[in-house]
Design a protein around this motif. Structure first.
Motif, PDB file in Angstrom:
ATOM      1  N   ARG A  26       0.807  -1.204   0.000  1.00 56.37           N
ATOM      2  CA  ARG A  26       0.000   0.000   0.000  1.00 56.37           C
ATOM      3  C   ARG A  26       0.853   1.273   0.000  1.00 56.37           C
ATOM      4  O   ARG A  26       0.574   2.224  -0.731  1.00 56.37           O
ATOM      5  N   SER A  27       1.908   1.295   0.817  1.00 55.83           N
ATOM      6  CA  SER A  27       2.701   2.520   0.913  1.00 55.83           C
ATOM      7  C   SER A  27       3.358   2.831  -0.429  1.00 55.83           C
ATOM      8  O   SER A  27       3.462   3.989  -0.835  1.00 55.83           O
ATOM      9  N   PHE A  28       3.783   1.797  -1.129  1.00 53.77           N
ATOM     10  CA  PHE A  28       4.404   1.989  -2.446  1.00 53.77           C
ATOM     11  C   PHE A  28       3.384   2.501  -3.455  1.00 53.77           C
ATOM     12  O   PHE A  28       3.620   3.451  -4.194  1.00 53.77           O
ATOM     13  N   ARG A  29       2.220   1.847  -3.482  1.00 55.64           N
ATOM     14  CA  ARG A  29       1.172   2.244  -4.408  1.00 55.64           C
ATOM     15  C   ARG A  29       0.803   3.708  -4.208  1.00 55.64           C
ATOM     16  O   ARG A  29       0.665   4.484  -5.146  1.00 55.64           O
ATOM     17  N   ARG A  30       0.639   4.048  -2.911  1.00 52.86           N
ATOM     18  CA  ARG A  30       0.198   5.401  -2.628  1.00 52.86           C
ATOM     19  C   ARG A  30       1.263   6.425  -2.993  1.00 52.86           C
ATOM     20  O   ARG A  30       0.975   7.466  -3.564  1.00 52.86           O
ATOM     21  N   ARG A  31       2.523   6.108  -2.663  1.00 50.65           N
ATOM     22  CA  ARG A  31       3.590   7.047  -2.978  1.00 50.65           C
ATOM     23  C   ARG A  31       3.667   7.292  -4.488  1.00 50.65           C
ATOM     24  O   ARG A  31       3.738   8.411  -4.969  1.00 50.65           O
ATOM     25  N   LEU A  32       3.591   6.211  -5.247  1.00 50.22           N
ATOM     26  CA  LEU A  32       3.712   6.336  -6.700  1.00 50.22           C
ATOM     27  C   LEU A  32       2.531   7.118  -7.284  1.00 50.22           C
ATOM     28  O   LEU A  32       2.709   7.994  -8.126  1.00 50.22           O
ATOM     29  N   MET A  33       1.347   6.806  -6.788  1.00 52.00           N
ATOM     30  CA  MET A  33       0.174   7.520  -7.303  1.00 52.00           C
ATOM     31  C   MET A  33       0.231   8.991  -6.899  1.00 52.00           C
ATOM     32  O   MET A  33      -0.119   9.881  -7.671  1.00 52.00           O
ATOM     33  N   GLU A  34       0.682   9.267  -5.682  1.00 55.12           N
ATOM     34  CA  GLU A  34       0.766  10.661  -5.240  1.00 55.12           C
ATOM     35  C   GLU A  34       1.778  11.449  -6.052  1.00 55.12           C
ATOM     36  O   GLU A  34       1.680  12.663  -6.177  1.00 55.12           O
ATOM     37  N   LEU A  35       2.777  10.763  -6.569  1.00 60.44           N
ATOM     38  CA  LEU A  35       3.744  11.438  -7.429  1.00 60.44           C
ATOM     39  C   LEU A  35       3.202  11.578  -8.852  1.00 60.44           C
ATOM     40  O   LEU A  35       3.922  12.002  -9.746  1.00 60.44           O
ATOM     41  N   GLY A  36       1.970  11.208  -9.062  1.00 56.00           N
ATOM     42  CA  GLY A  36       1.324  11.463 -10.344  1.00 56.00           C
ATOM     43  C   GLY A  36       1.150  10.246 -11.230  1.00 56.00           C
ATOM     44  O   GLY A  36       0.657  10.359 -12.340  1.00 56.00           O
ATOM     45  N   VAL A  38      -1.025   8.051 -11.548  1.00 55.93           N
ATOM     46  CA  VAL A  38      -2.380   7.504 -11.392  1.00 55.93           C
ATOM     47  C   VAL A  38      -2.767   6.812 -12.694  1.00 55.93           C
ATOM     48  O   VAL A  38      -2.210   7.105 -13.753  1.00 55.93           O
ATOM     49  N   LEU A  64      11.554  10.500 -12.650  1.00 60.57           N
ATOM     50  CA  LEU A  64      11.481   9.739 -11.406  1.00 60.57           C
ATOM     51  C   LEU A  64      12.214   8.433 -11.608  1.00 60.57           C
ATOM     52  O   LEU A  64      12.156   7.840 -12.684  1.00 60.57           O
ATOM     53  N   ILE A  66      12.659   4.573 -10.204  1.00 60.09           N
ATOM     54  CA  ILE A  66      12.193   3.496  -9.328  1.00 60.09           C
ATOM     55  C   ILE A  66      12.927   2.214  -9.703  1.00 60.09           C
ATOM     56  O   ILE A  66      13.504   2.098 -10.780  1.00 60.09           O
ATOM     57  N   ASP A  70      10.160  -2.951  -8.334  1.00 59.12           N
ATOM     58  CA  ASP A  70       8.946  -2.197  -8.038  1.00 59.12           C
ATOM     59  C   ASP A  70       8.167  -1.903  -9.317  1.00 59.12           C
ATOM     60  O   ASP A  70       6.932  -1.907  -9.320  1.00 59.12           O
TER      61      ASP A  70
ATOM     62  N   ARG B 119       2.287  18.004 -10.175  1.00 65.30           N
ATOM     63  CA  ARG B 119       2.633  17.317  -8.938  1.00 65.30           C
ATOM     64  C   ARG B 119       2.664  18.278  -7.749  1.00 65.30           C
ATOM     65  O   ARG B 119       2.290  17.924  -6.637  1.00 65.30           O
ATOM     66  N   TYR B 122      -0.710  19.114  -6.268  1.00 64.87           N
ATOM     67  CA  TYR B 122      -1.289  18.050  -5.445  1.00 64.87           C
ATOM     68  C   TYR B 122      -1.180  18.419  -3.965  1.00 64.87           C
ATOM     69  O   TYR B 122      -2.145  18.313  -3.208  1.00 64.87           O
ATOM     70  N   ILE B 267      -6.636   9.791  -4.647  1.00 65.95           N
ATOM     71  CA  ILE B 267      -5.534  10.416  -5.376  1.00 65.95           C
ATOM     72  C   ILE B 267      -5.940  10.734  -6.809  1.00 65.95           C
ATOM     73  O   ILE B 267      -5.656  11.816  -7.331  1.00 65.95           O
ATOM     74  N   TYR B 271      -5.930  14.358  -8.845  1.00 64.13           N
ATOM     75  CA  TYR B 271      -5.195  14.579 -10.093  1.00 64.13           C
ATOM     76  C   TYR B 271      -6.133  14.927 -11.233  1.00 64.13           C
ATOM     77  O   TYR B 271      -5.785  15.696 -12.126  1.00 64.13           O
ATOM     78  N   PRO B 511       9.850   1.754  -0.805  1.00 62.13           N
ATOM     79  CA  PRO B 511      10.465   1.581  -2.118  1.00 62.13           C
ATOM     80  C   PRO B 511      11.173   2.867  -2.534  1.00 62.13           C
ATOM     81  O   PRO B 511      10.757   3.964  -2.158  1.00 62.13           O
ATOM     82  N   LEU B 512      12.230   2.694  -3.272  1.00 66.91           N
ATOM     83  CA  LEU B 512      12.966   3.854  -3.731  1.00 66.91           C
ATOM     84  C   LEU B 512      12.140   4.587  -4.783  1.00 66.91           C
ATOM     85  O   LEU B 512      11.742   4.007  -5.781  1.00 66.91           O
ATOM     86  N   LEU B 514      12.995   7.986  -6.473  1.00 67.28           N
ATOM     87  CA  LEU B 514      14.026   9.006  -6.466  1.00 67.28           C
ATOM     88  C   LEU B 514      13.701  10.014  -7.556  1.00 67.28           C
ATOM     89  O   LEU B 514      13.445   9.632  -8.688  1.00 67.28           O
ATOM     90  N   GLU B 515      13.687  11.272  -7.193  1.00 63.26           N
ATOM     91  CA  GLU B 515      13.455  12.278  -8.215  1.00 63.26           C
ATOM     92  C   GLU B 515      14.807  12.707  -8.791  1.00 63.26           C
ATOM     93  O   GLU B 515      15.760  12.910  -8.051  1.00 63.26           O
TER      94      GLU B 515
END
Lengths: 104, 742
Positions: A26-36, A38, A64, A66, A70, B119, B122, B267, B271, B511-512, B514-515
């Motif tokens: 979940r934390s990965f999914r959310r982080r990735l979606m929050e970074l756009g 979606v 980005l 990853i 992942d 971004r 957001y 989310i 967006y 998970p990494l 990285l920007e």
């Protein structure tokens, strides 16, 4: 690009695809979606690190990075790479979900 | 000791001192130029502190608002979203909501990168939902000059003031101040409403009643907090201050949602709102901005499989060389200055305890502190340049594959490399990592690297106790030993990082992501300013601990004083000048103006508290092959590892000495026990390993204390390294004896 590509990790450098589903923890999914990232967002695989991992993605005009492991959790639909002139407003609206990648 | 525990420290002193001045917070994504906007707004006044118990740094400063009077500007850690996961995000959230004893902000200034609008918006949407009063600083417009978003349009969309700023050149800052002054105290406004799916809104409304009473305010804000909780709370998260009732409610609502993905609904809705607005705001949407395109060209070289690695190795060599060699002349000047001041003061003052305290304790202690300045300044400068140019992110990109097998972040490379010169600036350099867990883990393994202060000790032991023979007829044994110590350090660091990463600092797997920001020309002014700030923080916070430790060590070796105060020997702590290399150590001038009378000194240091302590712990260290004389040397070495040599010099009455001095080597070789040499190569090996593994360095511990703002991590560091050193030396010595060596 081969049409059987189903995951972000299977893209080759220069390929574009639209995100269908972000899987994984979940934390990965959310982080990735929050970074756009979606569902519906267009991504391009820009580069792979010299040691084969991680990957560099171009999403919404940002780079980005990853890890490949992942990226295997992100399901995509292969897309057709559009050149700049095609991305005029009229064309853009025909895309499934208006990608604001590159904006502005 | 887990990360979760450390995050839940009860002590939560309000970081901002109570003032009547209203608090303005500065928020924004990482890499949007927030720090330069902060610096422009506060001028040259900045206060750097830490949030207690964790490694998150807190900056605050005075914001002069003309007629409106001053405000306190609080710089929050850069964050992509408020769904708190890391310690940094939690702090940003607490500060924004006025939780955890922090004052409720009177205004939020959100710094937004004009080139990354979707971004960045957001985060703005999240803040707006929480009904926080907001001013947007639209930064880095120069990078999208060909197709700039219009501040007026953006302002109309968001319903809040938008000011175009240029953090580097200072453009728009006065206007930003004017708008801040105007908006201070005014209620929040917002022109944007995200349309969430009805089911999600219903879910949020079910969570609202479980919110703690202190959080409740308006219906809109309550719903926003409920959405935040739904998206953030989960079993095993690191969030603090979330009441059990709220946790349970979130769980049950999520459970009831079944197959629906609430995170995705939330989310994606935000967006969709942003994408829709941006489409209206822009005449044309480009593939990507030219700034990106030029960055891509640079990346094609810098991330090239061969060329990229060559450049990477070259730049890392420069960093290492700067720390290892270029700081040398400055260190020498400082050492000479300290020695000169000591000599002058000795001549000036009458003999007595006060003079000794001043010369050996205070001057020596100040010397122990300022001797680190050259390396700290150089490393902060280089890291600042690497960071601001965008190259540090590429270092992480290149090295991630290697470091992640050890559980370390790619950005740990530069701090770990610096550890081969000196752990003190290297620990400071761990700030370059975003996550507290990565920082802690790196900090805990850096002191295992072969720092330059170990070299004189290694030189002395190897040259004295190992024969100058050759292995296989051509490899010099002594050289091989030295190389072996480096290899040993690297291997132990890797193993310890693996073990600690799974035990003591076992953070959640993140998970990494990285920007890789576009390459930008670093601002020298800002980098220099940051460098000076770092130096001050070091002097003020780590320096005082180092000074105090030096005085304690001095007292330990100087008391009780002999009845006749004739030519008292200078204890070793004053000689705690930091050697950057063995050669340099050789060149260091003698700090002691007068060498003590040999026989007298030997008996005297044995009688000192330090000597008595050495004798008292002799049984403890005897299984490692050490006698009380070595033990005293180890105690003295706590000031700095190379002080081991001058302390031994005092014990053996050869006066001030260094690792090349023959009298000390002779004395060590002549020492016998039952007709055989007391110090065998096996004792030497045991001692080498002890020095490689133990944390015999008060400055390192002082620095870890400064960076973690607690004594528990330096205590843990000292304990685990000493235990490891003891264990390995014990095994090697006893095992060696079992096989008939020594």
């Amino acid at each position: 690009m081969p049409t059987d590509v189903r995951h972000l990790s299977e893209l080759e450098v220069g390929d574009v695809a639209d995100i269908e589903h972000v899987g994984g923890e979940r934390s990965f999914r959310r982080r990735l979606m929050e970074l756009g990232l979606v569902p519906g967002t267009r991504v391009e695989l820009k580069a792979v690190a010299p040691l084969g991992d991680p990957l560099e993605l171009l999403v919404r005009g940002a780079s980005l990075s990853i890890r490949r492991g992942d990226a295997a959790l992100v399901r995509v639909r292969p897309g057709v790479k559009l050149t700049a002139p095609e991305l005029e407003p009229a064309t853009r609206r025909r895309l499934p979900i208006a990608p604001v990648r590159g904006a502005p | 000791m887990t990360l979760g525990e450390s995050a839940a420290l009860p002590e939560r002193a309000a970081p901002v001192r109570a003032t009547e001045a209203p608090v303005v917070v500065l928020v924004g994504n990482p890499n949007v130029g927030k720090t330069s906007v902060y610096n422009q707004l506060t001028g040259e006044r900045a206060h750097i502190g830490n949030y207690p118990g964790i490694t998150v740094e807190q900056r605050s400063g005075r914001l002069e608002l003309g007629g409106r009077g001053p405000a306190t500007l609080l710089d929050l850690p850069g964050t992509y979203s408020l769904s708190a996961r890391s310690a940094e995000e939690q702090i940003a959230l607490d500060a924004l909501l006025g939780h955890a004893g922090l004052p409720l902000p009177a205004l939020c200034v959100v710094v937004v990168d004009a080139g990354q609008l979707s971004r960045n918006l957001y985060l703005v949407l999240q803040l707006l939902e929480l009904e926080l009063p907001i001013v947007v600083a639209l930064n880095m417009l120069d990078e999208v000059a060909h197709n700039p978003p219009s501040p007026a349009d953006l302002s109309r969309f968001l319903g809040v003031p938008v000011v175009a700023t240029d953090g580097r050149r200072g453009a728009g800052i006065e206007e930003l101040k004017r708008v801040i002054a105007e908006r201070l105290g005014k209620p929040a406004s917002s022109g944007v409403a995200v349309s969430y799916p009805e089911a999600l809104v219903a879910d949020a409304d079910r969570v609202v009643s479980a919110l703690p009473a202190a959080w409740r305010s308006t219906p809109g804000r309550d719903r926003a907090l409920a959405l935040w909780a739904l998206a953030s709370v989960e079993p095993g998260d690191e969030l603090r201050d979330v009441p059990a009732e709220l946790r349970e409610r979130c769980e049950s609502v999520r459970h009831a949602a079944g197959a629906r993905d609430l995170d995705r609904e939330l989310i994606a809705a935000r967006y969709a709102c942003i994408d829709g607005a941006l489409e209206r705001l822009y005449a044309r949407v480009e593939r990507h901005p030219p700034k990106r395109a030029s960055s891509e060209r640079v990346d094609r070289i810098l991330l090239h499989p061969i060329l990229g690695f060559a450049i990477f190795l070259g730049s890392m060599l420069v960093v290492f060389q700067a720390l290892f060699s270029w700081s040398d002349p400055a260190i020498k000047v400082i050492e000479r200055l300290v020695a000169w001041t000591g000599t002058e003061l000795t001549a000036l003052l009458p003999a007595g305890v006060l003079r000794d305290l001043l010369v050996e304790g205070v001057i020596g202690g100040v010397g122990n502190v300022i001797v680190f300045l050259p390396q700290i300044l150089l490393l902060s400068l280089l890291i600042g340049l690497l960071e601001d140019s965008g190259y540090m992110a590429r270092v992480a990109f290149l090295m991630d594959r290697v470091l992640r097998t050890l559980g370390l972040h790619g950005r740990a490379f530069v701090p770990m490399l610096s550890g081969f010169a000196c752990a003190v600036p290297a620990i400071m350099a761990t700030r370059t990592m975003e996550r507290q867990r990565d920082r802690l883990l790196t900090m805990l393994v850096i002191p295992l690297m072969t720092c330059s202060a170990r070299l004189p000790v290694y030189t002395l032991i190897i040259a004295t106790l190992f024969p100058p023979s050759r292995v296989f007829g051509w490899v010099p044994l002594q050289g091989l030993m030295m190389v072996g110590m480096y290899v040993f350090a690297i291997v132990t660091t890797l193993v310890v990082a693996l073990v600690l990463g799974r035990t003591a600092v076992k953070g959640r797997r993140v998970p990494l992501v990285l920007e890789l920001p576009p390459y930008r020309l670093p601002s020298l002014r800002l980098t220099l300013r940051n460098m000076v700030e770092r130096a001050f923080v070091f002097l003020k916070e780590a320096g005082t601990v180092i000074l105090a430790c030096t005085i304690v060590l001095w007292a330990l070796l100087a008391f009780p004083r002999p009845a006749t105060a004739v030519a008292p020997p200078r204890p070793a702590s004053v000689a705690a000048v930091h050697a950057t290399s063995a050669e340099q150590h050789l060149a260091a001038p003698p700090v002691h103006p007068t060498a003590p009378e040999p026989a007298r000194a030997e008996s005297r240091i044995g009688e000192s508290y330090g000597g008595r302590l050495g004798k008292a712990v002799e049984p403890l260290f005897a299984p490692l092959g050490f006698d009380w004389k070595i033990d005293v040397g180890i105690i003295g070495a706590f000031a700095a590892r190379e002080v081991f040599i001058s302390t031994l010099g005092l014990v053996y009455g050869v006066g001030d000495t260094d690792d090349q001095a023959l009298p000390l080597r002779e004395k060590l070789r002549q020492e016998t026990l039952g007709g055989k040499p007391r110090y065998t190569p096996l004792v030497g090996l045991s001692l080498l390993l002890f020095f490689a593994l133990s944390c015999q360095c008060m400055s390192t511990l002082a620095m870890v204390r400064r960076e973690t703002r607690s004594w528990r991590w330096p205590a843990f560091l000292f304990a685990y390294m000493t235990a490891l050193a003891y264990l390995v030396s014990l095994l090697v010595y006893q095992g060696g004896r079992l096989f008939g060596f020594g």
